[in-house]
Design a protein around this motif. Structure first.
Motif, PDB file in Angstrom:
ATOM      1  N   ASP A  16       0.839  -1.209   0.000  1.00 20.02           N
ATOM      2  CA  ASP A  16       0.000   0.000   0.000  1.00 20.02           C
ATOM      3  C   ASP A  16       0.870   1.253   0.000  1.00 20.02           C
ATOM      4  OD1 ASP A  16      -2.269  -1.641   0.281  1.00 20.02           O
ATOM      5  OD2 ASP A  16      -2.041  -1.669   2.470  1.00 20.02           O
ATOM      6  N   ILE A  17       1.961   1.179   0.776  1.00 23.05           N
ATOM      7  CA  ILE A  17       2.850   2.351   0.849  1.00 23.05           C
ATOM      8  C   ILE A  17       3.495   2.590  -0.517  1.00 23.05           C
ATOM      9  CG2 ILE A  17       4.868   3.373   1.994  1.00 23.05           C
ATOM     10  CD1 ILE A  17       4.191   1.680   4.454  1.00 23.05           C
ATOM     11  N   ILE A  18       3.859   1.501  -1.172  1.00 28.39           N
ATOM     12  CA  ILE A  18       4.455   1.646  -2.513  1.00 28.39           C
ATOM     13  C   ILE A  18       3.462   2.319  -3.459  1.00 28.39           C
ATOM     14  CG2 ILE A  18       5.283   0.341  -4.534  1.00 28.39           C
ATOM     15  CD1 ILE A  18       6.595  -1.601  -2.504  1.00 28.39           C
ATOM     16  N   GLU A  19       2.191   1.934  -3.319  1.00 27.97           N
ATOM     17  CA  GLU A  19       1.165   2.570  -4.158  1.00 27.97           C
ATOM     18  C   GLU A  19       1.098   4.073  -3.914  1.00 27.97           C
ATOM     19  OE1 GLU A  19      -0.804   1.244  -6.575  1.00 27.97           O
ATOM     20  OE2 GLU A  19       0.556  -0.446  -6.324  1.00 27.97           O
ATOM     21  N   CYS A  20       1.482   4.474  -2.726  1.00 23.51           N
ATOM     22  CA  CYS A  20       1.391   5.895  -2.351  1.00 23.51           C
ATOM     23  C   CYS A  20       2.652   6.690  -2.685  1.00 23.51           C
ATOM     24  CB  CYS A  20       1.144   6.012  -0.847  1.00 23.51           C
ATOM     25  SG  CYS A  20      -0.501   6.585  -0.469  1.00 23.51           S
ATOM     26  N   LEU A  21       3.682   6.008  -3.174  1.00 23.07           N
ATOM     27  CA  LEU A  21       4.940   6.719  -3.430  1.00 23.07           C
ATOM     28  C   LEU A  21       4.744   7.865  -4.431  1.00 23.07           C
ATOM     29  CD1 LEU A  21       7.589   3.841  -3.698  1.00 23.07           C
ATOM     30  CD2 LEU A  21       7.260   5.446  -1.825  1.00 23.07           C
ATOM     31  N   GLY A  22       3.995   7.561  -5.484  1.00 18.53           N
ATOM     32  CA  GLY A  22       3.786   8.567  -6.532  1.00 18.53           C
ATOM     33  C   GLY A  22       3.074   9.781  -5.974  1.00 18.53           C
ATOM     34  N   ARG A  23       2.038   9.522  -5.182  1.00 16.81           N
ATOM     35  CA  ARG A  23       1.267  10.632  -4.618  1.00 16.81           C
ATOM     36  C   ARG A  23       2.132  11.459  -3.665  1.00 16.81           C
ATOM     37  NH1 ARG A  23      -3.489   9.888  -0.444  1.00 16.81           N
ATOM     38  NH2 ARG A  23      -3.505  12.058   0.249  1.00 16.81           N
ATOM     39  N   SER A  24       2.920  10.740  -2.907  1.00  7.22           N
ATOM     40  CA  SER A  24       3.797  11.419  -1.954  1.00  7.22           C
ATOM     41  C   SER A  24       4.753  12.369  -2.668  1.00  7.22           C
ATOM     42  CB  SER A  24       4.567  10.352  -1.171  1.00  7.22           C
ATOM     43  OG  SER A  24       5.626  10.894  -0.478  1.00  7.22           O
ATOM     44  N   LEU A  25       5.346  11.838  -3.711  1.00  8.32           N
ATOM     45  CA  LEU A  25       6.296  12.644  -4.482  1.00  8.32           C
ATOM     46  C   LEU A  25       5.578  13.787  -5.181  1.00  8.32           C
ATOM     47  CD1 LEU A  25       9.276  12.530  -5.023  1.00  8.32           C
ATOM     48  CD2 LEU A  25       8.838  11.117  -7.007  1.00  8.32           C
ATOM     49  N   GLU A  26       4.404  13.452  -5.707  1.00 10.42           N
ATOM     50  CA  GLU A  26       3.624  14.459  -6.432  1.00 10.42           C
ATOM     51  C   GLU A  26       3.220  15.603  -5.509  1.00 10.42           C
ATOM     52  OE1 GLU A  26       3.171  14.689  -9.536  1.00 10.42           O
ATOM     53  OE2 GLU A  26       1.568  16.158  -9.726  1.00 10.42           O
TER      54      GLU A  26
END
Ligand SMILES: NC(=O)C1=CN([C@@H]2O[C@H](COP(=O)(O)OP(=O)(O)OC[C@H]3O[C@@H](n4cnc5c(N)ncnc54)[C@H](OP(=O)(O)O)[C@@H]3O)[C@@H](O)[C@H]2O)[C@@H](O)CC1
Ligand SMILES: Nc1ncnc2c1ncn2[C@@H]1O[C@H](COP(=O)(O)OP(=O)(O)OP(=O)(O)O)[C@@H](O)[C@H]1O
Length: 502
Positions: free
Chosen positions: A477-487
């Motif tokens: 789940d955290i990996i799925e959120c990496l893009g959003r985090s960076l974005e």
């Protein structure tokens, strides 16, 4: 009142009858709070479910005692999401403090679990809730800070081609562990690396390939059980040669996620590290890689492009082995500084409630964001991310073993503002400057900056994920959120706009 609320929560649809299916549906809807959008009612209903009135009025009365016990036990045995705990630790910190006899061994952990399950569990609800709230809200990004960050972030440059943004290799993955190397390799891709390779054992390779077609998987490593004594030398040479022929292409190696501790395999990996070092390739060492280098410090000692990312256990082993003493939490920065210095200026990222980073010259800490959930694999995300972040803050010439000096030893606590000014801003602008010109000398150690940025980003992703998934947060789940985090930190659209404006 409670009965009234529960009745309200049952959908008013007259079509529903009392068949078993419908009853289950009603229960599910009620449990998920989906039929009452009003927050107060929902919270009240959840509370009343936990206090034992989750069933209809008729059902509650005769069963109330049983229900209350069941829920009470559920509360008793469910550990709080305590940021002072680390992965795999079932004990509660407050209880540990009160119980000097208990240590963190498996037996002690089981004892603690049992004591808690039997009702001896201390839980300061208000304090815990407060702590959770402050963790969840984290240090929110201020608009101005975001503006600063966006304006200096390197754009996704259309003139670059595949491979320009980084090629990384993970050395790890064996019979037991296939998730760890996957997490590490896929995280590097998710944050922006162009290619991600995994060098693992033959058993692990098809499984890791099966997780993702994005990864390039090399089934080259061997464990003792599959090798005859007389073949060991030739097989070892073959393994190292297999990795060696790719080595020059890599911008960074991650050694250790899911590697295991087979002596023959670790022996081969020692030789791979020696070759990487000879080629001046940055190496992030995590998990079983740390087990290896703790027992063979020469592998990394004095190599400024080595980054060690120990968790609490790995750090303890490192301190014991190198400094010949126990971990000193009263002077954690000082001890970390000595440790990094003693290993000859490698960069160490000590993971924990706050991440501490040192290269033997300076200590920095990252405590923003974070999640109280400690699911296995988060460290693997960090190591994967580390690679690309370290790559980003380093031009190709710098990757060839240049030393970076920092004159002052001081402790910096990184809040968001200083993080943006001192690290992300600096390393991204350096990256921009250096990748295009590669002339200036870096004023700070990019491995340290890479660690700071990696730590902040993985903590932010974990925090975003926890907002949604709460206790069920998993590493995937955290990996799925990496893009959003960076974005959220560096929006692509904004960066692209500045590129178009040029
Ligand atoms: N989904 C996956 O695939 C994931 C896989 N993962 C992978 O798991 C591996 C171990 O990593 P971890 O983080 O559990 O080990 P860590 O905290 O150092 O030790 C905890 C305790 O275990 C023990 N111990 C460990 N290995 C041992 C061994 N071979 N044989 C005997 N004892 C051993 C250790 O004992 P000690 O060394 O202290 O004597 C300590 O008490 C690593 O490859 C990691 O990448 C994780 O990344 C999570 C997700
Ligand atoms: N108490 C905590 N509060 C907030 N974040 C934490 C805490 N402990 C660790 N982290 C963060 O979680 C990430 C992984 O750290 P952790 O100590 O879980 O690594 P690990 O045990 O090596 O993980 P793995 O399961 O991959 O082996 C790091 O980015 C770290 O900053």
């Amino acid at each position: 009142m409670r009965i009234h609320c529960m009745q309200q929560s049952i959908p008013s649809s007259c079509m529903l009858n009392s068949s078993a299916i419908i009853r289950r549906q009603q229960f599910l809807i009620r449990a998920l709070g989906g039929c009452c959008s009003h927050q107060t009612h929902h919270q009240f209903r959840m509370q009343s479910m936990f206090s034992g009135s989750g069933l209809g009025a008729d059902a509650v009365q005769p069963k109330k005692g049983i229900e209350a016990d069941a829920c009470g036990i559920l509360r008793l045995i469910t550990p709080p999401l305590d940021p002072t705990r680390y992965k795999g630790q079932a004990g509660d910190k407050a209880m540990q403090d009160n119980s000097c006899m208990l240590n963190s061994s498996a037996i002690a952990r089981r004892q603690q679990f049992l004591i808690r399950a039997l009702g001896g569990y201390y839980h300061n609800q208000t304090h815990h809730q407060l702590r959770m709230q402050s963790m969840i809200s984290g240090s929110g990004l201020e608009d101005d800070d975001l503006g600063n960050l966006r304006s200096i972030t390197r754009p996704l440059d259309p003139t670059r081609y595949m491979g320009h943004t980084g090629k990384i290799a993970v050395i790890g993955g064996c019979r037991e562990y296939t998730g760890a190397p996957y997490f590490s390799a896929i995280s590097a891709l998710r944050i922006g690396a162009d290619l991600s390779h995994v060098f693992c054992t033959k058993d692990a390779a098809p499984i890791i390939k099966g997780y993702s077609p994005e990864l390039i998987v090399h089934p080259v490593l061997e464990e003792s059980y599959s090798v005859r004594e007389e073949d060991k030398k030739s097989i070892s040479e073959r393994v190292v040669a297999e990795v060696e022929k790719w080595m020059e292409r890599f911008d960074c190696l991650v050694v250790g996620p899911g590697l295991g501790r087979d002596p023959f395999l670790l022996d081969c990996v020692s030789n791979i590290i020696k070759h990487a070092r000879h080629s001046s390739i940055p190496i992030v060492i995590d998990a079983d890689g740390l087990f290896l280098v703790t027992n063979s410090l020469d592998l990394v000692s004095g190599y400024p492009l080595a980054i060690l990312t120990p968790n609490i256990n790995e750090y303890k082993r490192l301190v014991q082995s190198v400094l010949n003493c126990e971990v000193n939490d009263h002077d954690a920065p000082g001890q970390l500084l000595s440790l990094a210095k003693r290993i000859g200026g490698v960069t160490i990222l000590r993971k924990g409630k706050s991440d501490l980073i040192s290269d033997g010259n300076k200590v920095m800490s990252v405590s923003m964001y974070g999640s109280p959930r400690r699911c296995g694999g988060q460290g693997d995300i960090l190591s994967g991310r580390q690679v690309i972040l370290n790559f980003l803050c380093k031009p190709s010439t710098e990757r060839k073993g240049v030393l970076f000096n920092e004159s002052q030893c001081s402790l910096f606590s990184i809040n968001l503002e200083s993080f943006i000014r001192d690290s992300v801003a600096v390393f991204v602008s350096w990256a921009h400057q250096y990748i295009s010109s590669a002339k200036e000398e870096l004023g700070r150690n990019p491995t340290v900056l890479g660690c700071i940025a990696g730590s902040a980003l993985v903590r932010k992703a974990a925090s975003l994920t926890f907002e949604n998934k709460r206790r069920s947060t998993l590493t995937g789940d955290i990996i799925e959120c990496l893009g959003r985090s960076l974005e959220e930190i560096c929006p692509v659209s904004c960066v692209h706009r500045s590129l178009l404006d040029q």
